[in-house]
Design a protein around this motif. Sequence first.
Motif, PDB file in Angstrom:
ATOM      1  N   ARG A  97       0.826  -1.221   0.000  1.00  0.00           N
ATOM      2  CA  ARG A  97       0.000   0.000   0.000  1.00  0.00           C
ATOM      3  C   ARG A  97       0.851   1.258   0.000  1.00  0.00           C
ATOM      4  O   ARG A  97       0.451   2.290  -0.523  1.00  0.00           O
ATOM      5  N   GLU A  98       2.016   1.188   0.602  1.00  0.00           N
ATOM      6  CA  GLU A  98       2.842   2.386   0.746  1.00  0.00           C
ATOM      7  C   GLU A  98       3.741   2.659  -0.451  1.00  0.00           C
ATOM      8  O   GLU A  98       4.400   3.699  -0.501  1.00  0.00           O
ATOM      9  N   ILE A  99       3.767   1.764  -1.423  1.00  0.00           N
ATOM     10  CA  ILE A  99       4.575   2.020  -2.621  1.00  0.00           C
ATOM     11  C   ILE A  99       4.033   3.211  -3.389  1.00  0.00           C
ATOM     12  O   ILE A  99       4.797   4.066  -3.855  1.00  0.00           O
ATOM     13  N   LEU A 100       2.708   3.312  -3.532  1.00  0.00           N
ATOM     14  CA  LEU A 100       2.115   4.395  -4.320  1.00  0.00           C
ATOM     15  C   LEU A 100       2.495   5.782  -3.801  1.00  0.00           C
ATOM     16  O   LEU A 100       2.942   6.621  -4.586  1.00  0.00           O
ATOM     17  N   VAL A 139      -0.663  -7.807  -4.595  1.00  0.00           N
ATOM     18  CA  VAL A 139      -1.378  -7.154  -5.696  1.00  0.00           C
ATOM     19  C   VAL A 139      -2.693  -6.545  -5.224  1.00  0.00           C
ATOM     20  O   VAL A 139      -3.060  -5.440  -5.630  1.00  0.00           O
ATOM     21  N   THR A 140      -3.408  -7.225  -4.354  1.00  0.00           N
ATOM     22  CA  THR A 140      -4.695  -6.714  -3.874  1.00  0.00           C
ATOM     23  C   THR A 140      -4.505  -5.425  -3.089  1.00  0.00           C
ATOM     24  O   THR A 140      -5.246  -4.457  -3.286  1.00  0.00           O
ATOM     25  N   ALA A 141      -3.531  -5.375  -2.211  1.00  0.00           N
ATOM     26  CA  ALA A 141      -3.276  -4.157  -1.437  1.00  0.00           C
ATOM     27  C   ALA A 141      -2.878  -3.011  -2.355  1.00  0.00           C
ATOM     28  O   ALA A 141      -3.291  -1.869  -2.160  1.00  0.00           O
ATOM     29  N   ALA A 187      -4.911   0.533  -2.913  1.00  0.00           N
ATOM     30  CA  ALA A 187      -4.266   1.855  -2.795  1.00  0.00           C
ATOM     31  C   ALA A 187      -4.528   2.679  -4.048  1.00  0.00           C
ATOM     32  O   ALA A 187      -4.804   3.882  -3.962  1.00  0.00           O
ATOM     33  N   MET A 188      -4.441   2.055  -5.209  1.00  0.00           N
ATOM     34  CA  MET A 188      -4.728   2.763  -6.464  1.00  0.00           C
ATOM     35  C   MET A 188      -6.180   3.230  -6.505  1.00  0.00           C
ATOM     36  O   MET A 188      -6.472   4.356  -6.897  1.00  0.00           O
ATOM     37  N   GLN A 189      -7.102   2.380  -6.098  1.00  0.00           N
ATOM     38  CA  GLN A 189      -8.521   2.723  -6.082  1.00  0.00           C
ATOM     39  C   GLN A 189      -8.785   3.897  -5.150  1.00  0.00           C
ATOM     40  O   GLN A 189      -9.503   4.828  -5.501  1.00  0.00           O
ATOM     41  N   ALA A 190      -8.183   3.876  -3.972  1.00  0.00           N
ATOM     42  CA  ALA A 190      -8.361   4.977  -3.022  1.00  0.00           C
ATOM     43  C   ALA A 190      -7.779   6.273  -3.579  1.00  0.00           C
ATOM     44  O   ALA A 190      -8.366   7.344  -3.419  1.00  0.00           O
ATOM     45  N   HIS A 191      -6.643   6.172  -4.243  1.00  0.00           N
ATOM     46  CA  HIS A 191      -6.020   7.360  -4.835  1.00  0.00           C
ATOM     47  C   HIS A 191      -6.917   7.937  -5.929  1.00  0.00           C
ATOM     48  O   HIS A 191      -7.148   9.142  -5.987  1.00  0.00           O
ATOM     49  N   ARG A 192      -7.431   7.079  -6.781  1.00  0.00           N
ATOM     50  CA  ARG A 192      -8.316   7.542  -7.860  1.00  0.00           C
ATOM     51  C   ARG A 192      -9.572   8.185  -7.287  1.00  0.00           C
ATOM     52  O   ARG A 192     -10.037   9.207  -7.781  1.00  0.00           O
ATOM     53  N   ALA A 193     -10.130   7.582  -6.254  1.00  0.00           N
ATOM     54  CA  ALA A 193     -11.336   8.129  -5.638  1.00  0.00           C
ATOM     55  C   ALA A 193     -11.053   9.494  -5.012  1.00  0.00           C
ATOM     56  O   ALA A 193     -11.861  10.424  -5.119  1.00  0.00           O
ATOM     57  N   ALA A 194      -9.903   9.624  -4.370  1.00  0.00           N
ATOM     58  CA  ALA A 194      -9.545  10.904  -3.736  1.00  0.00           C
ATOM     59  C   ALA A 194      -9.420  12.018  -4.763  1.00  0.00           C
ATOM     60  O   ALA A 194      -9.697  13.181  -4.469  1.00  0.00           O
ATOM     61  N   TRP A 195      -9.013  11.675  -5.979  1.00  0.00           N
ATOM     62  CA  TRP A 195      -8.854  12.668  -7.041  1.00  0.00           C
ATOM     63  C   TRP A 195     -10.089  12.783  -7.914  1.00  0.00           C
ATOM     64  O   TRP A 195     -10.107  13.564  -8.874  1.00  0.00           O
ATOM     65  N   GLY A 196     -11.127  12.014  -7.602  1.00  0.00           N
ATOM     66  CA  GLY A 196     -12.373  12.105  -8.344  1.00  0.00           C
ATOM     67  C   GLY A 196     -12.298  11.577  -9.763  1.00  0.00           C
ATOM     68  O   GLY A 196     -12.996  12.054 -10.646  1.00  0.00           O
ATOM     69  N   TRP A 197     -11.479  10.591  -9.996  1.00  0.00           N
ATOM     70  CA  TRP A 197     -11.356  10.015 -11.334  1.00  0.00           C
ATOM     71  C   TRP A 197     -12.625   9.247 -11.676  1.00  0.00           C
ATOM     72  O   TRP A 197     -13.187   8.555 -10.828  1.00  0.00           O
TER      73      TRP A 197
END
Length: 132
Positions: free
Chosen positions: A76-79, A97-99, A103-113
């Motif tokens: 999770r902390e790589i991103l 891979v799941t973690a 992390a990618m999903q949370a990042h995209r959601a935070a940016w409103g993608w």
Amino acid sequence: MNLADENNKDVEIYRKAGHPDRLHIVSRTGAPEELLGLLDAAGLERRREETDGPVYTWHETPEGLSQKAQRQLVSREILPLLLAGYDVNIDPDEFDVTAWAQAMQAHRAAWGWPGAHQPPPPPAADPPRPRR
């Protein structure tokens, strides 16, 4: 020896031989405080060893975590490290891979993608079977 210096990477993540209970997160010698702070903020434990030459600094996963929880934490902390401009090299056996996807999903959601919070489509229904 600092593997990060040898491989020109900012961060190396691996399970050190003889220490199977923790993952080691090694930053280059003289790493900036910003990088060390990101690793601290992730809940990783900072370690130091002073020598007559350089001072070696690295991080470890907290004691008591299962190997799976350790993999999830570091994956999770790589991103955030990549987004901050750091190179990261992780042992493929330690990558979750799941973690990473979470992390990618949370990042995209935070940016409103678009599509960041859309649930996956339901599975296609099987056609009804004829009754006998």
